[in-house]
Motif scaffolding. Structure first.
Motif, PDB file in Angstrom:
ATOM      1  N   ALA A  92       0.847  -1.206   0.000  1.00  0.00           N
ATOM      2  CA  ALA A  92       0.000   0.000   0.000  1.00  0.00           C
ATOM      3  C   ALA A  92       0.879   1.252   0.000  1.00  0.00           C
ATOM      4  CB  ALA A  92      -0.927  -0.019   1.214  1.00  0.00           C
ATOM      5  N   GLU A  93       1.937   1.231   0.806  1.00  0.00           N
ATOM      6  CA  GLU A  93       2.852   2.392   0.826  1.00  0.00           C
ATOM      7  C   GLU A  93       3.489   2.617  -0.535  1.00  0.00           C
ATOM      8  OE1 GLU A  93       5.586   1.338   3.908  1.00  0.00           O
ATOM      9  OE2 GLU A  93       3.969   1.509   5.403  1.00  0.00           O
ATOM     10  N   MET A  94       3.684   1.533  -1.276  1.00  0.00           N
ATOM     11  CA  MET A  94       4.271   1.645  -2.615  1.00  0.00           C
ATOM     12  C   MET A  94       3.214   2.083  -3.638  1.00  0.00           C
ATOM     13  SD  MET A  94       6.382  -1.928  -2.320  1.00  0.00           S
ATOM     14  CE  MET A  94       7.308  -2.015  -3.810  1.00  0.00           C
ATOM     15  N   GLY A  95       1.966   2.202  -3.207  1.00  0.00           N
ATOM     16  CA  GLY A  95       0.889   2.654  -4.106  1.00  0.00           C
ATOM     17  C   GLY A  95       0.462   1.583  -5.108  1.00  0.00           C
ATOM     18  N   LEU A  96       0.585   0.300  -4.720  1.00  0.00           N
ATOM     19  CA  LEU A  96       0.343  -0.770  -5.692  1.00  0.00           C
ATOM     20  C   LEU A  96      -0.949  -1.538  -5.451  1.00  0.00           C
ATOM     21  CD1 LEU A  96       3.974  -2.196  -5.917  1.00  0.00           C
ATOM     22  CD2 LEU A  96       2.876  -0.438  -7.327  1.00  0.00           C
ATOM     23  N   VAL A  97      -1.725  -1.125  -4.456  1.00  0.00           N
ATOM     24  CA  VAL A  97      -2.974  -1.847  -4.172  1.00  0.00           C
ATOM     25  C   VAL A  97      -4.132  -0.854  -4.079  1.00  0.00           C
ATOM     26  CG1 VAL A  97      -1.860  -3.794  -2.994  1.00  0.00           C
ATOM     27  CG2 VAL A  97      -2.543  -1.790  -1.661  1.00  0.00           C
ATOM     28  N   TYR A  98      -5.324  -1.368  -4.237  1.00  0.00           N
ATOM     29  CA  TYR A  98      -6.504  -0.488  -4.137  1.00  0.00           C
ATOM     30  C   TYR A  98      -7.688  -1.276  -3.584  1.00  0.00           C
ATOM     31  CZ  TYR A  98      -7.774  -2.601  -8.671  1.00  0.00           C
ATOM     32  OH  TYR A  98      -8.073  -3.488  -9.688  1.00  0.00           O
ATOM     33  N   PRO A  99      -8.617  -0.580  -2.935  1.00  0.00           N
ATOM     34  CA  PRO A  99      -9.794  -1.269  -2.407  1.00  0.00           C
ATOM     35  C   PRO A  99     -10.800  -1.528  -3.523  1.00  0.00           C
ATOM     36  CG  PRO A  99      -9.842   1.068  -1.797  1.00  0.00           C
ATOM     37  CD  PRO A  99      -8.587   0.861  -2.590  1.00  0.00           C
ATOM     38  N   CYS A 100     -11.467  -2.653  -3.425  1.00  0.00           N
ATOM     39  CA  CYS A 100     -12.417  -3.054  -4.468  1.00  0.00           C
ATOM     40  C   CYS A 100     -13.704  -3.516  -3.816  1.00  0.00           C
ATOM     41  CB  CYS A 100     -11.815  -4.188  -5.296  1.00  0.00           C
ATOM     42  SG  CYS A 100     -12.985  -4.922  -6.460  1.00  0.00           S
ATOM     43  N   ARG A 101     -14.811  -2.909  -4.240  1.00  0.00           N
ATOM     44  CA  ARG A 101     -16.091  -3.280  -3.634  1.00  0.00           C
ATOM     45  C   ARG A 101     -16.918  -4.190  -4.537  1.00  0.00           C
ATOM     46  NH1 ARG A 101     -17.466   2.186  -5.385  1.00  0.00           N
ATOM     47  NH2 ARG A 101     -16.872   3.159  -3.423  1.00  0.00           N
ATOM     48  N   CYS A 102     -16.352  -4.581  -5.674  1.00  0.00           N
ATOM     49  CA  CYS A 102     -17.126  -5.390  -6.615  1.00  0.00           C
ATOM     50  C   CYS A 102     -17.398  -6.787  -6.059  1.00  0.00           C
ATOM     51  CB  CYS A 102     -16.376  -5.555  -7.933  1.00  0.00           C
ATOM     52  SG  CYS A 102     -16.122  -4.005  -8.791  1.00  0.00           S
ATOM     53  N   PRO A 117     -14.649  -2.065   5.513  1.00  0.00           N
ATOM     54  CA  PRO A 117     -14.890  -3.501   5.720  1.00  0.00           C
ATOM     55  C   PRO A 117     -15.581  -4.189   4.543  1.00  0.00           C
ATOM     56  CG  PRO A 117     -16.221  -2.145   7.233  1.00  0.00           C
ATOM     57  CD  PRO A 117     -15.317  -1.210   6.500  1.00  0.00           C
ATOM     58  N   GLU A 118     -16.207  -3.403   3.679  1.00  0.00           N
ATOM     59  CA  GLU A 118     -16.893  -3.993   2.518  1.00  0.00           C
ATOM     60  C   GLU A 118     -15.940  -4.242   1.349  1.00  0.00           C
ATOM     61  OE1 GLU A 118     -20.234  -4.932   2.098  1.00  0.00           O
ATOM     62  OE2 GLU A 118     -19.802  -4.900   4.248  1.00  0.00           O
ATOM     63  N   ASP A 119     -14.686  -3.828   1.517  1.00  0.00           N
ATOM     64  CA  ASP A 119     -13.758  -3.882   0.387  1.00  0.00           C
ATOM     65  C   ASP A 119     -12.790  -5.056   0.465  1.00  0.00           C
ATOM     66  OD1 ASP A 119     -14.433  -1.467  -1.060  1.00  0.00           O
ATOM     67  OD2 ASP A 119     -13.645  -0.375   0.677  1.00  0.00           O
ATOM     68  N   ALA A 120     -12.492  -5.613  -0.688  1.00  0.00           N
ATOM     69  CA  ALA A 120     -11.318  -6.482  -0.824  1.00  0.00           C
ATOM     70  C   ALA A 120     -10.172  -5.566  -1.261  1.00  0.00           C
ATOM     71  CB  ALA A 120     -11.592  -7.531  -1.881  1.00  0.00           C
ATOM     72  N   ILE A 121      -8.945  -6.039  -1.164  1.00  0.00           N
ATOM     73  CA  ILE A 121      -7.811  -5.234  -1.630  1.00  0.00           C
ATOM     74  C   ILE A 121      -7.174  -5.970  -2.805  1.00  0.00           C
ATOM     75  CG2 ILE A 121      -5.597  -4.150  -1.001  1.00  0.00           C
ATOM     76  CD1 ILE A 121      -7.980  -3.117   0.671  1.00  0.00           C
ATOM     77  N   ARG A 122      -7.008  -5.239  -3.903  1.00  0.00           N
ATOM     78  CA  ARG A 122      -6.426  -5.838  -5.112  1.00  0.00           C
ATOM     79  C   ARG A 122      -5.068  -5.241  -5.443  1.00  0.00           C
ATOM     80  NH1 ARG A 122      -9.742  -8.894  -8.423  1.00  0.00           N
ATOM     81  NH2 ARG A 122     -11.917  -8.863  -7.762  1.00  0.00           N
ATOM     82  N   LEU A 123      -4.262  -6.066  -6.107  1.00  0.00           N
ATOM     83  CA  LEU A 123      -2.978  -5.605  -6.623  1.00  0.00           C
ATOM     84  C   LEU A 123      -3.215  -4.917  -7.966  1.00  0.00           C
ATOM     85  CD1 LEU A 123       0.197  -5.787  -6.386  1.00  0.00           C
ATOM     86  CD2 LEU A 123       0.025  -7.822  -7.834  1.00  0.00           C
ATOM     87  N   ASP A 124      -2.631  -3.757  -8.165  1.00  0.00           N
ATOM     88  CA  ASP A 124      -2.676  -3.115  -9.480  1.00  0.00           C
ATOM     89  C   ASP A 124      -1.522  -3.706 -10.293  1.00  0.00           C
ATOM     90  OD1 ASP A 124      -2.327  -1.421 -11.678  1.00  0.00           O
ATOM     91  OD2 ASP A 124      -3.147   0.302 -10.603  1.00  0.00           O
ATOM     92  N   MET A 125      -1.844  -4.698 -11.100  1.00  0.00           N
ATOM     93  CA  MET A 125      -0.793  -5.484 -11.752  1.00  0.00           C
ATOM     94  C   MET A 125       0.094  -4.624 -12.660  1.00  0.00           C
ATOM     95  SD  MET A 125       0.625  -8.418 -12.055  1.00  0.00           S
ATOM     96  CE  MET A 125      -0.388  -9.833 -11.619  1.00  0.00           C
ATOM     97  N   ALA A 161       2.369  -2.580 -10.580  1.00  0.00           N
ATOM     98  CA  ALA A 161       3.330  -3.448  -9.891  1.00  0.00           C
ATOM     99  C   ALA A 161       4.471  -3.815 -10.849  1.00  0.00           C
ATOM    100  CB  ALA A 161       2.639  -4.702  -9.378  1.00  0.00           C
ATOM    101  N   LEU A 162       4.102  -4.162 -12.091  1.00  0.00           N
ATOM    102  CA  LEU A 162       5.142  -4.572 -13.038  1.00  0.00           C
ATOM    103  C   LEU A 162       6.035  -3.387 -13.413  1.00  0.00           C
ATOM    104  CD1 LEU A 162       3.076  -6.965 -15.313  1.00  0.00           C
ATOM    105  CD2 LEU A 162       4.760  -7.569 -13.564  1.00  0.00           C
ATOM    106  N   ALA A 163       5.421  -2.207 -13.500  1.00  0.00           N
ATOM    107  CA  ALA A 163       6.204  -1.011 -13.851  1.00  0.00           C
ATOM    108  C   ALA A 163       7.240  -0.716 -12.769  1.00  0.00           C
ATOM    109  CB  ALA A 163       5.265   0.180 -14.038  1.00  0.00           C
ATOM    110  N   ARG A 164       6.962  -1.166 -11.581  1.00  0.00           N
ATOM    111  CA  ARG A 164       7.824  -0.899 -10.431  1.00  0.00           C
ATOM    112  C   ARG A 164       9.059  -1.814 -10.403  1.00  0.00           C
ATOM    113  NH1 ARG A 164       7.034   2.214  -5.465  1.00  0.00           N
ATOM    114  NH2 ARG A 164       8.874   1.507  -4.396  1.00  0.00           N
ATOM    115  N   LEU A 165       8.965  -2.958 -11.090  1.00  0.00           N
ATOM    116  CA  LEU A 165      10.064  -3.930 -11.032  1.00  0.00           C
ATOM    117  C   LEU A 165      11.167  -3.574 -12.023  1.00  0.00           C
ATOM    118  CD1 LEU A 165       8.023  -7.261 -10.830  1.00  0.00           C
ATOM    119  CD2 LEU A 165       9.046  -5.950  -8.961  1.00  0.00           C
ATOM    120  N   ASP A 166      12.412  -3.868 -11.651  1.00  0.00           N
ATOM    121  CA  ASP A 166      13.546  -3.572 -12.532  1.00  0.00           C
ATOM    122  C   ASP A 166      13.566  -4.508 -13.731  1.00  0.00           C
ATOM    123  OD1 ASP A 166      14.331  -1.681 -10.762  1.00  0.00           O
ATOM    124  OD2 ASP A 166      15.612  -3.070  -9.623  1.00  0.00           O
TER     125      ASP A 166
END
Ligand code: GLU
Length: 291
Positions: free
Chosen positions: A93-103, A143-151, A154-159
């Motif tokens: 989350a600190e890296m800005g790579l996840v987001y809450p999802c209510r779907c 509490p209604e949210d799942a947390i998802r990885l912003d793929m 995330a990939l843009a962040r890797l070397d």
């Protein structure tokens, strides 16, 4: 530097009895470690407390010991590790790579059936998420949210694009993951379910590192989730083990054994007078050699 001691693990979820498929997995993990002077560890994957029961766990341990297996203590129980999983999620989350999802599932199906959506893709975790909630800030997570990885982020962040080494017979070799496949065929996977606050993906990666596993031995059915493991290891700065996905034990009709297939439970074979040697023969392993 000396090579780390070889460590494999058997990681059952105590949601039913140990059956032939699990026995094969545990025997394979045990023997692959022993062949190189290493050790097998045990991990009880019980984060889904609604489905896991202590009675199943006790029965699994008893069946494993009966099979002649031994494992290094202590046994790791994932239900005691929630703070470690929370810390890993916080880092992402600190890296800005996840987001809450209510779907809900129905929202995802509806979004995917919209005329402008392409053909739905089935990934290792179900339908590839169409991204409806992507970009929602974590400050909104409730509490209604799942947390998802912003793929994609995330990939843009890797070397470098992630890669892993497979030693199992079906896919042996080095696997380089493709950015397009990860985005379009894996997508924004759930890292924290709304019911349990974490997920298999986070728990497995954090614990394989914590237990210093050098080779993950598990069924071929989990080959497809390995890229998710690898990405999370890279993002969290954890070392990657090698992977060994073994064949699956099927029933007489060629169908994979299910947990509820009690006819294949080791306990049932034991009641009927089978020996550990009979179980080895049933799963196609050669007779045990003396330790
Ligand atoms: N707990 C999982 C299962 O029982 C195994 C997961 C793994 O080995 O990574 O299917």
């Amino acid at each position: 530097m000396a090579e780390p001691r070889a460590r494999t693990r058997f990681a059952p979820s105590p949601t039913g009895p140990l059956h032939l498929g699990h026995a094969f997995s545990a025997l394979t993990a045990f023997e692959r470690a022993r062949a190189v002077g290493g050790e097998m560890l045990l991990r009880i994957e019980d984060i889904d407390t609604a489905r896991c029961k202590p009675e199943w766990e006790a029965m699994i341990l008893d069946d494993l010991a009966w099979l002649g297996l031994d494992w290094s203590r202590p046994v790791l129980r994932q239900s005691t590790r929630l703070p470690a999983y929370g810390a890993a999620l916080d880092r992402l989350a600190e890296m800005g790579l996840v987001y809450p999802c209510r779907c809900r599932r129905s929202d995802i199906r509806a979004a995917l059936s919209a005329p402008q959506a392409g053909a739905p893709v089935l990934g290792p975790d179900g339908l590839v998420y169409p991204g409806t909630c992507r970009g929602r800030p974590m400050a909104e997570a409730g509490p209604e949210d799942a947390i998802r990885l912003d793929m994609a982020r995330a990939l843009a962040r890797l070397d470098a694009l992630p890669a892993f080494t497979e030693t199992g017979p079906a896919h042996e070799g080095r696997h380089h993951l493709s950015e397009a496949a990860l985005i379009h065929e894996v997508g924004d996977v759930v890292l924290a379910r709304r019911d349990i606050g974490t997920s298999y993906h986070i728990a497995v990666v954090v614990d394989d590192a914590f237990q210093r596993i050098t080779e993950v031995v598990r069924g071929e059915d989990l080959f497809e989730v390995t890229p998710i493991n690898i990405i999370l290891q890279d993002l969290l700065g954890l070392s990657s083990p090698t992977y060994h996905h073994h064949r699956l034990i099927t029933d007489d009709t060629g169908k994979r054994l299910a947990k509820r297939d009690d006819a294949r439970a080791i306990a049932r074979y034991r009641e009927e007078g089978a020996t550990p040697a009979d179980i080895r023969a049933l799963v196609g392993l050669s007779p045990a050699r003396a330790p």
